[in-house]
Design a protein around this motif. Structure first.
Motif, PDB file in Angstrom:
ATOM      1  N   PRO A  58      92.632  67.699  41.250  1.00  0.00           N
ATOM      2  CA  PRO A  58      93.580  68.702  40.725  1.00  0.00           C
ATOM      3  C   PRO A  58      94.254  69.521  41.818  1.00  0.00           C
ATOM      4  O   PRO A  58      95.456  69.741  41.792  1.00  0.00           O
ATOM      5  CB  PRO A  58      92.692  69.578  39.827  1.00  0.00           C
ATOM      6  N   GLY A  59      93.476  69.963  42.796  1.00  0.00           N
ATOM      7  CA  GLY A  59      94.050  70.795  43.847  1.00  0.00           C
ATOM      8  C   GLY A  59      94.351  70.055  45.124  1.00  0.00           C
ATOM      9  O   GLY A  59      94.754  70.668  46.126  1.00  0.00           O
ATOM     10  N   GLY A  60      94.148  68.745  45.117  1.00  0.00           N
ATOM     11  CA  GLY A  60      94.357  67.993  46.343  1.00  0.00           C
ATOM     12  C   GLY A  60      93.260  68.289  47.357  1.00  0.00           C
ATOM     13  O   GLY A  60      92.290  68.999  47.083  1.00  0.00           O
ATOM     14  N   THR A  61      93.388  67.766  48.549  1.00  0.00           N
ATOM     15  CA  THR A  61      92.412  68.009  49.604  1.00  0.00           C
ATOM     16  C   THR A  61      93.089  67.848  50.959  1.00  0.00           C
ATOM     17  O   THR A  61      94.030  67.067  51.115  1.00  0.00           O
ATOM     18  CB  THR A  61      91.227  67.028  49.493  1.00  0.00           C
ATOM     19  N   VAL A  62      92.607  68.636  51.896  1.00  0.00           N
ATOM     20  CA  VAL A  62      93.130  68.536  53.261  1.00  0.00           C
ATOM     21  C   VAL A  62      92.219  67.694  54.138  1.00  0.00           C
ATOM     22  O   VAL A  62      92.549  67.418  55.294  1.00  0.00           O
ATOM     23  CB  VAL A  62      93.291  69.945  53.879  1.00  0.00           C
ATOM     24  N   ALA A  63      91.062  67.310  53.600  1.00  0.00           N
ATOM     25  CA  ALA A  63      90.121  66.506  54.379  1.00  0.00           C
ATOM     26  C   ALA A  63      90.627  65.074  54.489  1.00  0.00           C
ATOM     27  O   ALA A  63      91.293  64.559  53.593  1.00  0.00           O
ATOM     28  CB  ALA A  63      88.743  66.535  53.722  1.00  0.00           C
ATOM     29  N   HIS A  64      90.292  64.447  55.585  1.00  0.00           N
ATOM     30  CA  HIS A  64      90.686  63.063  55.804  1.00  0.00           C
ATOM     31  C   HIS A  64      89.472  62.312  56.340  1.00  0.00           C
ATOM     32  O   HIS A  64      88.816  62.775  57.282  1.00  0.00           O
ATOM     33  CB  HIS A  64      91.852  62.966  56.792  1.00  0.00           C
ATOM     34  N   LEU A 104      89.736  51.366  49.329  1.00  0.00           N
ATOM     35  CA  LEU A 104      89.611  52.815  49.166  1.00  0.00           C
ATOM     36  C   LEU A 104      89.292  53.499  50.489  1.00  0.00           C
ATOM     37  O   LEU A 104      89.643  54.670  50.689  1.00  0.00           O
ATOM     38  CB  LEU A 104      88.526  53.132  48.135  1.00  0.00           C
ATOM     39  N   GLY A 105      88.602  52.779  51.380  1.00  0.00           N
ATOM     40  CA  GLY A 105      88.331  53.367  52.690  1.00  0.00           C
ATOM     41  C   GLY A 105      89.569  53.446  53.560  1.00  0.00           C
ATOM     42  O   GLY A 105      89.771  54.426  54.292  1.00  0.00           O
ATOM     43  N   LEU A 106      90.432  52.429  53.490  1.00  0.00           N
ATOM     44  CA  LEU A 106      91.653  52.438  54.293  1.00  0.00           C
ATOM     45  C   LEU A 106      92.738  53.317  53.677  1.00  0.00           C
ATOM     46  O   LEU A 106      93.572  53.877  54.400  1.00  0.00           O
ATOM     47  CB  LEU A 106      92.171  51.003  54.455  1.00  0.00           C
ATOM     48  N   PHE A 107      92.725  53.418  52.364  1.00  0.00           N
ATOM     49  CA  PHE A 107      93.742  54.226  51.677  1.00  0.00           C
ATOM     50  C   PHE A 107      93.046  55.230  50.756  1.00  0.00           C
ATOM     51  O   PHE A 107      93.043  55.074  49.524  1.00  0.00           O
ATOM     52  CB  PHE A 107      94.683  53.326  50.868  1.00  0.00           C
ATOM     53  N   PRO A 108      92.420  56.246  51.316  1.00  0.00           N
ATOM     54  CA  PRO A 108      91.674  57.213  50.484  1.00  0.00           C
ATOM     55  C   PRO A 108      92.566  58.035  49.570  1.00  0.00           C
ATOM     56  O   PRO A 108      92.094  58.643  48.615  1.00  0.00           O
ATOM     57  CB  PRO A 108      90.977  58.097  51.520  1.00  0.00           C
ATOM     58  N   GLY A 109      93.855  58.058  49.865  1.00  0.00           N
ATOM     59  CA  GLY A 109      94.752  58.834  49.016  1.00  0.00           C
ATOM     60  C   GLY A 109      94.793  58.347  47.580  1.00  0.00           C
ATOM     61  O   GLY A 109      95.206  59.086  46.683  1.00  0.00           O
ATOM     62  N   ILE A 110      94.373  57.104  47.351  1.00  0.00           N
ATOM     63  CA  ILE A 110      94.349  56.582  45.977  1.00  0.00           C
ATOM     64  C   ILE A 110      93.457  57.442  45.092  1.00  0.00           C
ATOM     65  O   ILE A 110      93.763  57.676  43.915  1.00  0.00           O
ATOM     66  CB  ILE A 110      93.876  55.117  45.978  1.00  0.00           C
ATOM     67  N   LEU A 111      92.369  57.943  45.674  1.00  0.00           N
ATOM     68  CA  LEU A 111      91.451  58.787  44.915  1.00  0.00           C
ATOM     69  C   LEU A 111      91.691  60.273  45.163  1.00  0.00           C
ATOM     70  O   LEU A 111      91.631  61.076  44.230  1.00  0.00           O
ATOM     71  CB  LEU A 111      89.998  58.438  45.264  1.00  0.00           C
ATOM     72  N   THR A 112      91.955  60.645  46.412  1.00  0.00           N
ATOM     73  CA  THR A 112      92.109  62.070  46.709  1.00  0.00           C
ATOM     74  C   THR A 112      93.346  62.663  46.042  1.00  0.00           C
ATOM     75  O   THR A 112      93.369  63.853  45.730  1.00  0.00           O
ATOM     76  CB  THR A 112      92.188  62.284  48.225  1.00  0.00           C
ATOM     77  N   ASP A 113      94.365  61.837  45.808  1.00  0.00           N
ATOM     78  CA  ASP A 113      95.556  62.357  45.132  1.00  0.00           C
ATOM     79  C   ASP A 113      95.292  62.681  43.664  1.00  0.00           C
ATOM     80  O   ASP A 113      96.089  63.388  43.027  1.00  0.00           O
ATOM     81  CB  ASP A 113      96.705  61.343  45.225  1.00  0.00           C
ATOM     82  N   LEU A 114      94.196  62.161  43.137  1.00  0.00           N
ATOM     83  CA  LEU A 114      93.863  62.441  41.743  1.00  0.00           C
ATOM     84  C   LEU A 114      93.168  63.783  41.564  1.00  0.00           C
ATOM     85  O   LEU A 114      93.019  64.247  40.432  1.00  0.00           O
ATOM     86  CB  LEU A 114      92.956  61.328  41.188  1.00  0.00           C
TER      87      LEU A 114
END
Length: 218
Positions: free
Chosen positions: A60-66, A48-58
């Motif tokens: 509702p509005g998405g996120t621009v933070a990385h 999850l640390g290397l591929f945070p998109g697994i959670l951030t894509d869930l």
């Protein structure tokens, strides 16, 4: 507050002496199921640390933070640096402690022991008392429903008996009491006339109610 939390994490995770270390008793390795659970959790954290998109894509509005943005990395490094400096600064102030270091989890341990004791001792007695009470009620209901007509007569005569003894002459009250004793002794096998249990009053009430209905309708 974040620095304090990180300082506590660094101390408890890397610098706190293990229980029994001063006596030369090193802790044993955890059982295999616990090690498997810890390894699986660690791998999940890495993924999850290397591929945070697994959670951030869930979201509702998405996120621009990385999480690996330069500003975030600098902020995290600064927090760990300040916590490390704080840890080194207060390290000389820590005196050897003869016992184990007490943490907030001691409260959870005591609460768990209290819950375990309550479940093993008082709760068992309470459940047993409730079960016995329900058994008594069921037995009484079963006894009453064996012959409801006679049971109603016995209850009514028992309630009226003190009045009979107070206002009637002894001979009549004695006959009344003997009749009640006979009903109790022969219960539930005895069969009595339905009109002897006060059903005449019920019959008269039904007749009066029907007369009222007919009078209103006609």
């Amino acid at each position: 507050m974040t620095v304090i939390y990180v300082y506590r994490f660094l101390y408890l995770g890397f610098f706190r002496p293990a229980d029994g270390a001063r006596e030369g008793l090193l802790p044993k390795d955890p059982p295999i199921p616990m090690m498997v659970a810890m390894v699986a959790t660690a791998l999940l954290c890495i993924v999850l640390g290397l591929f945070p998109g697994i959670l951030t894509d869930l979201l509702p509005g998405g996120t621009v933070a990385h999480p690996f943005a330069l500003a975030g990395l600098i902020e995290s490094a600064a927090i760990f640096a300040v916590a490390g400096v704080l840890l080194l600064a207060v390290r000389p102030l820590r005196q050897p402690w003869p016992g184990a270091t007490i943490d907030i989890d001691a409260l959870y341990i005591r609460a768990g022991r209290a819950v375990t004791w309550f479940s093993a001792v008082p709760l068992v007695h309470i459940a047993g008392a409730i079960e016995r009470g329900i058994g008594v009620v069921v037995a009484r209901l079963k006894h009453v429903t064996a012959n409801p007509t006679v049971a109603i007569q016995i209850a009514g005569k028992t309630a009226v008996l003190p009045l009979m003894q107070a206002f009637l002459d002894p001979s009549r009250s004695q006959v009344y009491e003997e009749d009640l004793s006979y009903l109790k002794e022969q219960y539930p096998d005895i069969r009595t006339d339905i009109w002897g249990g006060g059903y005449g009053v019920i019959f008269i009430s039904i007749i009066a109610f029907l007369y009222f209905i007919l009078d209103v309708v006609w």
